[in-house]
Enzyme design. Structure first.
Site, PDB file in Angstrom:
ATOM      1  N   ASP A 198       0.867  -1.177   0.000  1.00  0.00           N
ATOM      2  CA  ASP A 198       0.000   0.000   0.000  1.00  0.00           C
ATOM      3  C   ASP A 198       0.907   1.232   0.000  1.00  0.00           C
ATOM      4  OD1 ASP A 198       0.930   0.267   2.539  1.00  0.00           O
ATOM      5  OD2 ASP A 198      -1.021   0.239   3.539  1.00  0.00           O
ATOM      6  N   LYS A 199       0.349   2.405   0.254  1.00  0.00           N
ATOM      7  CA  LYS A 199       1.142   3.646   0.138  1.00  0.00           C
ATOM      8  C   LYS A 199       2.307   3.719   1.118  1.00  0.00           C
ATOM      9  CE  LYS A 199      -1.986   6.283   3.170  1.00  0.00           C
ATOM     10  NZ  LYS A 199      -1.101   6.388   4.324  1.00  0.00           N
TER      11      LYS A 199
END
Length: 200
Positions: A198-199
């Site tokens: 994810d980020k």
């Protein structure tokens, strides 16, 4: 930890600070204990704990966690948990106990060594004493041959290197901020073909 005392701030070990004590966290310092910010504004780097690369703003009333890094402003915090229950202590405990979860290879080597070593020692003892007693040959020669057998057949390289390899991998990963819960997970990671992030 910079502990607030009647005589000013004093540097002490985090273990000696009690719940409710006030500590000063200077810019650039690592937060030594979990607590609540009383005064000061700053930004905290939580990447060592959460992997979040962006610093978070910290103001009075916010929670600070042991292991975060204070970026730019001095903070005064009230300690909310003893060091043994702090976030960084739990991370350290996780890394220390990671070796308890053994991989299949480690388990096999432990079982193998348990049976293999006594068998080799018995064979070496037989080589050292049976031929000289049975044939009257030199004890010196046959004891030497038994010792050669022990050195050649010693499983030290396998028995020591396999757990040490896993332990070294867990230690190296933790220094890079990656927590591996056990050596069995290293084997699983070795088989991974695709990783999705994810980020953070």
């Amino acid at each position: 930890a910079n502990l607030k005392t009647p005589d000013g701030y004093k540097e002490v070990t985090p273990e000696s600070v009690e719940v409710g004590d006030f500590i000063l966290i200077k810019p650039g310092e690592k937060v030594p204990l979990d607590g609540e910010i009383i005064t000061g504004n700053s930004q905290l780097d939580s990447s060592a704990l959460t992997g979040e690369s962006m610093p978070v703003n910290a103001k009075p009333g916010d929670t600070v966690l042991a292991g975060q890094i204070n970026k730019n402003g001095a903070l005064t915090a009230r300690v909310s948990r003893p060091f043994s229950e702090s976030s960084i202590s739990r991370v350290m405990d996780l890394v220390e106990n990671a070796t308890a979860r053994k991989a299949k290879t480690e388990k096999f080597m432990t079982t193998f060594a348990r049976y293999y070593t006594p068998v080799v020692v018995l064979i070496a003892a037989g080589i050292a004493f049976i031929p000289p007693i049975a044939t009257g040959a030199s004890f010196h020669t046959w004891i030497y041959r038994a010792l050669v057998l022990l050195v050649i057949s010693c499983p030290c390289a396998l028995v020591v290197s396999i757990p040490l390899g896993y332990f070294g991998g867990i230690g190296k990963a933790s220094r890079k901020g990656i927590l591996v819960k056990g050596s069995n997970f290293i084997d699983v990671l070795a088989a991974v073909k695709t990783v999705v992030f994810d980020k953070t």
